[in-house]
Write a protein that holds these residues in place. Structure first.
Motif, PDB file in Angstrom:
ATOM      1  N   ALA A  46       0.847  -1.236   0.060  1.00 10.97           N
ATOM      2  CA  ALA A  46       0.135  -0.044  -0.014  1.00 10.97           C
ATOM      3  C   ALA A  46       0.936   1.296  -0.062  1.00 10.97           C
ATOM      4  O   ALA A  46       0.412   2.230  -0.595  1.00 10.97           O
ATOM      5  CB  ALA A  46      -0.986  -0.191   1.343  1.00 10.97           C
ATOM      6  N   TRP A 407      -2.263   5.373   2.879  1.00  4.72           N
ATOM      7  CA  TRP A 407      -2.850   5.031   1.354  1.00  4.72           C
ATOM      8  C   TRP A 407      -3.758   3.574   1.733  1.00  4.72           C
ATOM      9  O   TRP A 407      -3.474   2.949   2.617  1.00  4.72           O
ATOM     10  CB  TRP A 407      -1.839   4.524   0.470  1.00  4.72           C
ATOM     11  CG  TRP A 407      -0.897   5.576   0.217  1.00  4.72           C
ATOM     12  CD1 TRP A 407       0.096   6.142   0.922  1.00  4.72           C
ATOM     13  CD2 TRP A 407      -0.980   6.274  -0.882  1.00  4.72           C
ATOM     14  NE1 TRP A 407       0.759   6.918   0.298  1.00  4.72           N
ATOM     15  CE2 TRP A 407       0.048   7.340  -0.922  1.00  4.72           C
ATOM     16  CE3 TRP A 407      -1.607   6.174  -2.089  1.00  4.72           C
ATOM     17  CZ2 TRP A 407       0.353   8.168  -1.926  1.00  4.72           C
ATOM     18  CZ3 TRP A 407      -1.420   7.298  -3.133  1.00  4.72           C
ATOM     19  CH2 TRP A 407      -0.512   8.070  -3.202  1.00  4.72           C
ATOM     20  N   ARG A 413      -5.829   1.755  -4.975  1.00  5.80           N
ATOM     21  CA  ARG A 413      -4.902   2.575  -4.067  1.00  5.80           C
ATOM     22  C   ARG A 413      -4.965   3.986  -4.530  1.00  5.80           C
ATOM     23  O   ARG A 413      -4.978   4.390  -5.468  1.00  5.80           O
ATOM     24  CB  ARG A 413      -3.520   1.910  -4.658  1.00  5.80           C
ATOM     25  CG  ARG A 413      -2.391   2.528  -3.715  1.00  5.80           C
ATOM     26  CD  ARG A 413      -0.990   2.275  -3.978  1.00  5.80           C
ATOM     27  NE  ARG A 413       0.151   2.878  -3.409  1.00  5.80           N
ATOM     28  CZ  ARG A 413       0.607   3.940  -3.412  1.00  5.80           C
ATOM     29  NH1 ARG A 413       0.068   4.744  -4.653  1.00  5.80           N
ATOM     30  NH2 ARG A 413       1.620   4.595  -2.846  1.00  5.80           N
TER      31      ARG A 413
END
Length: 423
Positions: A46, A407, A413
């Motif tokens: 992430a 994130w 994302r």
């Protein structure tokens, strides 16, 4: 039987007879080797998937994992495109790679048509949605979107530090999609909970994931009831009444499409707006250039979409086969990383750089093949207007604390917290 009774009965039958698919163990924890043990749900992914994907593209361009019951991660543009266009060997009945697979009998419709549909059903399901997402239809929403963006910035007046993801980016697609579907605009916080439950909860126990889906579909059923009693000119009423092959759509089709528009229509654009603002906050040269030359924004926007493409989609292998040197098994996951494809140096010059005046830019941010995003015109309008208004009203901004940016994990994302210092 009334339309309202039909939907209530069909929803009850959907839950009673719902096939749960193959259940796999929850697999979390540190990755031992991204080439043989990748996981898109880990914090490291992430935070920065690009370095991981670039390294894999050089060392092991089709990575493998035993997590989630087994899957593959191609990182070259050519491989991602090949799979995306190959509907004979790869099924779209499951687009979220997680710890259980929807059963084969869900094909060719899937749970969220048309994105979960295989040919030939897919063509007809997609065609039903096209009128709502034409350039002309989207253009009619631009003035209201622009006014809403201004109102969001009005509410930030006087603040030295603002969370551009929480207080700006997320609200724009929430309002646009709510207006399209005819949902109450004040239900925005519920939409965020639905998104997190569907897209970011893939490692939860299957029963808990299904419970979260039930919450979403309870909401959708309530909206359907309201639209049956009070028809209006919106996409929900259209889906309830439209005919496909001489018959009304099945309840599961209507609800699945509504879920798709609500979840994907919000999260993808929210993420793209946030990532673009993040880039401009940390790259003052690009920000200053766009403030000085607003006409460059459409070109820059495409580059920001390429560099920070928010969406990764999944497919399932239909049958055991050897594909590009790897032995795939039936029901193996394929994680189609459009972000990885967009940073393949074999496809793009200076692929790892953000070049805001890049002229040739055939990126894959909206997907490839038959499932290319039906709402791409809408997403582009929202992103462009959101950035135009922000740069006009807030021309000077920077990251307040780079370490405080967080994130979303999973297959969409984008920044979830984005503290920006104004001025």
């Amino acid at each position: 039987m009334t339309v309202d009774d039909r939907f209530s009965r069909d929803f009850q039958e959907m839950r009673a007879d719902r096939p749960v698919g193959a259940r796999n163990e929850i697999v979390t924890g540190p990755v031992s080797d991204w080439a043989t043990d990748f996981s898109h749900t880990e914090a490291e992914w992430a935070a920065d998937p690009y370095a991981i994907q670039d390294e894999l593209r050089e060392r092991c361009p089709i990575a493998r994992t035993e997590r989630f019951g087994g899957g593959w991660l191609p990182t070259r543009y050519e491989d991602v495109a090949s799979i995306a266009y190959d509907t004979e060997r790869f099924s779209s009945r499951a687009i979220i790679m997680g710890n259980f697979r929807p059963p084969p009998e869900l094909a060719p419709i899937g749970g969220s048509p048309p994105i979960s549909s295989d040919p030939p059903f897919h063509h007809h399901a997609r065609k039903l949605l096209l009128p709502a997402f034409t350039k002309n239809a989207v253009a009619r929403r631009e003035a209201a979107t622009r006014a809403f963006c201004h109102s969001l910035i009005d509410a930030l007046e006087g603040a030295d530090v603002v969370d551009a993801a929480h207080d700006y980016a997320q609200h724009i697609p929430m309002r646009v999609i709510a207006d399209m579907l005819g949902f109450p605009p004040e239900d925005g916080p519920r939409f965020r909970a639905f998104i997190e439950g569907v897209l970011e909860g893939v490692n939860l126990p299957p029963d808990e994931r299904l419970a979260r889906m039930d919450n979403l579909f309870d909401y959708l059923l309530a909206q359907i009831h309201d639209h049956v009693e009070n028809p209006r000119d919106d996409l929900t009423t259209y889906l309830i009444n439209v005919e496909f092959g001489g018959q009304k759509l099945q309840s599961s089709h209507v609800a699945g499409t509504m879920a798709l528009l609500l979840i994907a229509g919000i999260d993808t654009t929210w993420s793209a707006i946030g990532a673009s603002l993040w880039h401009l906050a940390k790259t003052p040269a690009d920000r200053e250039r766009l403030v000085a030359d607003p006409g460059l924004l459409p070109t820059a926007m495409e580059e920001l979409l390429r560099a920070y493409a928010p969406v990764t989609m999944a497919r399932l292998v239909k049958e055991d086969m050897s594909w590009n040197g790897v032995d795939m098994k039936a029901d193996d996951w394929i994680l189609l990383s459009f972000p990885a494809a967009n940073r393949d140096p074999a496809q793009f010059d200076r692929a790892g750089e953000v070049v805001i005046d890049r002229e040739v830019n055939r990126h894959a941010a909206f997907g490839l093949g038959i499932h290319r995003c039906v709402g791409s015109h809408l997403a582009r309008m929202e992103l462009r207007v959101a950035l135009e208004v922000w740069l006009e009203r807030v021309p000077d901004f920077s990251l307040a604390d780079p370490a405080a940016v967080t994130w979303a994990s999973g297959q969409v994302r984008g920044p979830r917290t984005l503290p920006l210092r104004i001025g």
